[in-house]
Design a protein around this motif. Structure first.
Motif, mmCIF file in Angstrom:
data_model
loop_
_atom_site.group_PDB
_atom_site.id
_atom_site.type_symbol
_atom_site.label_atom_id
_atom_site.label_comp_id
_atom_site.label_asym_id
_atom_site.label_seq_id
_atom_site.Cartn_x
_atom_site.Cartn_y
_atom_site.Cartn_z
ATOM 1 N N HIS A 1 87.328 73.862 20.671
ATOM 2 C CA HIS A 1 87.024 74.907 19.551
ATOM 3 C C HIS A 1 86.323 74.160 18.476
ATOM 4 C CE1 HIS A 1 88.314 77.021 15.803
ATOM 5 N NE2 HIS A 1 88.084 78.045 16.453
ATOM 6 N N GLU A 2 84.935 74.015 19.077
ATOM 7 C CA GLU A 2 83.943 73.496 18.376
ATOM 8 C C GLU A 2 82.417 74.058 18.810
ATOM 9 O OE1 GLU A 2 82.844 69.625 20.815
ATOM 10 O OE2 GLU A 2 85.005 69.670 20.003
ATOM 11 N N ASN A 3 81.517 73.938 17.985
ATOM 12 C CA ASN A 3 80.142 74.415 18.166
ATOM 13 C C ASN A 3 79.565 73.724 19.111
ATOM 14 O OD1 ASN A 3 80.329 76.751 16.461
ATOM 15 N ND2 ASN A 3 79.596 75.520 14.711
ATOM 16 N N LEU A 4 78.913 74.503 20.106
ATOM 17 C CA LEU A 4 77.844 73.638 20.994
ATOM 18 C C LEU A 4 76.770 72.853 20.065
ATOM 19 C CD1 LEU A 4 77.498 73.262 24.144
ATOM 20 C CD2 LEU A 4 76.011 75.276 23.931
ATOM 21 N N ASP A 5 76.338 71.604 20.606
ATOM 22 C CA ASP A 5 75.436 70.932 20.050
ATOM 23 C C ASP A 5 74.312 71.843 19.876
ATOM 24 O OD1 ASP A 5 73.139 69.717 21.814
ATOM 25 O OD2 ASP A 5 75.091 69.601 22.631
ATOM 26 N N ARG A 6 73.480 71.842 18.562
ATOM 27 C CA ARG A 6 72.091 72.453 18.453
ATOM 28 C C ARG A 6 71.002 72.157 19.475
ATOM 29 N NH1 ARG A 6 71.573 77.462 16.632
ATOM 30 N NH2 ARG A 6 73.157 76.775 14.896
ATOM 31 N N VAL A 7 70.998 71.120 19.944
ATOM 32 C CA VAL A 7 69.610 70.825 20.858
ATOM 33 C C VAL A 7 70.219 71.598 22.226
ATOM 34 C CG1 VAL A 7 68.853 69.248 22.229
ATOM 35 C CG2 VAL A 7 69.282 68.565 20.035
ATOM 36 N N ASP B 1 69.720 75.431 21.808
ATOM 37 C CA ASP B 1 68.404 75.885 21.553
ATOM 38 C C ASP B 1 67.755 76.037 22.861
ATOM 39 O OD1 ASP B 1 68.328 76.149 18.666
ATOM 40 O OD2 ASP B 1 67.585 74.175 18.472
ATOM 41 N N LYS B 2 68.214 75.004 23.757
ATOM 42 C CA LYS B 2 67.399 75.011 25.242
ATOM 43 C C LYS B 2 67.860 76.257 25.718
ATOM 44 C CE LYS B 2 67.081 69.896 26.153
ATOM 45 N NZ LYS B 2 67.725 68.847 26.900
ATOM 46 N N LEU B 3 69.363 76.458 25.720
ATOM 47 C CA LEU B 3 69.716 77.867 26.493
ATOM 48 C C LEU B 3 68.895 79.073 25.974
ATOM 49 C CD1 LEU B 3 73.457 77.222 26.299
ATOM 50 C CD2 LEU B 3 71.984 77.403 28.308
ATOM 51 N N ALA C 1 73.074 77.058 31.949
ATOM 52 C CA ALA C 1 74.172 76.447 30.952
ATOM 53 C C ALA C 1 75.184 75.554 31.687
ATOM 54 C CB ALA C 1 74.859 77.777 30.383
ATOM 55 N N GLN C 2 75.556 75.939 32.907
ATOM 56 C CA GLN C 2 76.258 75.097 33.877
ATOM 57 C C GLN C 2 75.606 73.883 34.184
ATOM 58 O OE1 GLN C 2 79.121 76.898 36.268
ATOM 59 N NE2 GLN C 2 79.767 78.343 35.064
ATOM 60 N N SER C 3 74.387 73.749 34.542
ATOM 61 C CA SER C 3 73.692 72.402 34.713
ATOM 62 C C SER C 3 73.491 71.632 33.563
ATOM 63 C CB SER C 3 72.226 72.923 35.169
ATOM 64 O OG SER C 3 71.363 73.160 34.021
ATOM 65 N N LEU C 4 73.723 72.091 32.335
ATOM 66 C CA LEU C 4 73.712 71.420 30.789
ATOM 67 C C LEU C 4 75.434 70.835 30.913
ATOM 68 C CD1 LEU C 4 71.268 73.498 28.984
ATOM 69 C CD2 LEU C 4 70.760 71.099 30.062
ATOM 70 N N GLY C 5 76.231 71.295 31.533
ATOM 71 C CA GLY C 5 77.483 70.791 31.342
ATOM 72 C C GLY C 5 78.404 71.750 30.563
ATOM 73 N N VAL C 6 77.733 73.179 30.127
ATOM 74 C CA VAL C 6 78.300 74.180 29.236
ATOM 75 C C VAL C 6 79.211 75.322 30.024
ATOM 76 C CG1 VAL C 6 77.504 75.781 27.617
ATOM 77 C CG2 VAL C 6 76.366 73.860 27.784
ATOM 78 N N GLY D 1 80.443 77.689 25.947
ATOM 79 C CA GLY D 1 80.736 76.633 24.768
ATOM 80 C C GLY D 1 81.208 75.341 25.667
ATOM 81 N N PRO D 2 81.491 74.407 24.837
ATOM 82 C CA PRO D 2 81.858 72.962 25.239
ATOM 83 C C PRO D 2 83.257 73.317 25.898
ATOM 84 C CG PRO D 2 81.716 73.257 22.822
ATOM 85 C CD PRO D 2 80.972 74.322 23.243
ATOM 86 N N THR D 3 83.280 72.552 27.049
ATOM 87 C CA THR D 3 84.762 72.512 27.636
ATOM 88 C C THR D 3 85.144 71.227 28.265
ATOM 89 O OG1 THR D 3 86.177 73.792 29.475
ATOM 90 C CG2 THR D 3 83.627 73.161 29.756
#
Length: 275
Positions: free
Chosen positions: A99-105, A108-110, A212-217, A254-256
């Motif tokens: 329950h947190e925001n994904l980091d902005r960097v 923005d990449k996504l 997204a999943q390549s970025l760990g999202v 989101g982050p998981t």
């Protein structure tokens, strides 16, 4: 139509004809006087804005729409095929998020990646509505949960609940069945008069998911979210989609903290060769 601004740097051009051969609408030719590529007079309206002429030139001699080919990403950075297959095979639908925001960097990449996704007839008229902040996502989530709780108490035969019958017990338990606790959502919308409005959003989100999943999202396709937005027009209105656009599909992300150590083992796909 936007002016093409097609320009060939004659100091770089080797007159190989690659741009002419690769032009799908066939609007390029060799200028009979200069012998360098040009747009056939009067053929500009046929351009599909694919920029293949810029991309295919081996000497970066072609500009179009004011784009400098030297500023393009390199075309030789192709990942190993086994790595691509591993990414596809290990793609999972995540239903557990922090329950947190994904980091902005990363966010923005996504967002920036979406300019590269293909569309039918190269229309590139998609629009993406992002819920960037977990607080905004919570407001959507809480609104739906409150409405569902009211339906369960006062209108148990409501059509919305009928379509969600398999989730009734989870609704009663107060579980976030629809948005899965995700902190973010992206809604891909297509212009209703675009060539392929039913397919372009799905194609775009397929690319979004893999990147997204390549970025760990974590990501999950969510037809329940789309159905909910359509059922509650006040929620759809909050997205503020441009006039003439219709939501095509939704993806939660989101982050998981969840990780899958291995791929699944699906059965072979049904297929045959046509003779």
């Amino acid at each position: 139509m936007t002016e093409l601004k097609f320009h060939v740097d004659e100091s770089k051009c080797i007159r190989c004809g690659a741009c002419i051969r690769d032009c799908a609408p066939a609007i390029l030719e060799f200028d009979p006087d200069s012998e360098y590529p040009r747009v056939i007079p009067g053929a500009e309206p046929g351009c599909t804005r694919c920029q293949h002429c810029l991309a295919v030139c081996p000497r970066a001699a072609v500009e179009i729409f004011g784009r400098d080919p030297e500023e393009s990403l390199p075309g030789n950075a192709v990942p190993d095929p086994d790595e691509i297959l591993s990414l596809i095979a290990n793609r999972r639908s995540f239903r557990s998020y922090r329950h947190e925001n994904l980091d902005r960097v990363t966010l923005d990449k996504l967002k920036d990646m979406l300019r590269f996704v293909p569309t039918g007839v190269n229309a590139h008229s998609l629009h993406f509505a992002f819920i960037d902040e977990v607080e905004v996502m919570d407001s959507f989530r809480n609104y739906v949960m409150d409405r569902v709780a009211g339906m369960l108490a006062e209108d148990p035969d409501n059509p919305f609940l009928s379509r969600m019958e398999r989730y009734r017990r989870q609704f009663i338990e107060g579980r976030d069945v629809i948005f899965r606790g995700a902190p973010h959502m992206v809604v891909a919308a297509a212009k209703e008069d675009s060539p392929c409005p039913a397919y372009d959003p799905v194609i775009a989100l397929s690319y979004f998911e893999l990147y997204a999943q390549s970025l760990g999202v974590g990501t999950v396709w969510c037809g329940l979210a789309l159905g909910t937005l359509n059922y509650f027009p006040e929620l759809m209105a909050r997205l503020k989609l441009p006039e003439g656009y219709k939501a095509g599909y939704c993806m939660l992300f989101g982050p998981t903290g969840l990780r899958y150590p291995r791929a699944t083992q699906p059965d072979p796909a049904g297929m045959h060769s046509v003779e």
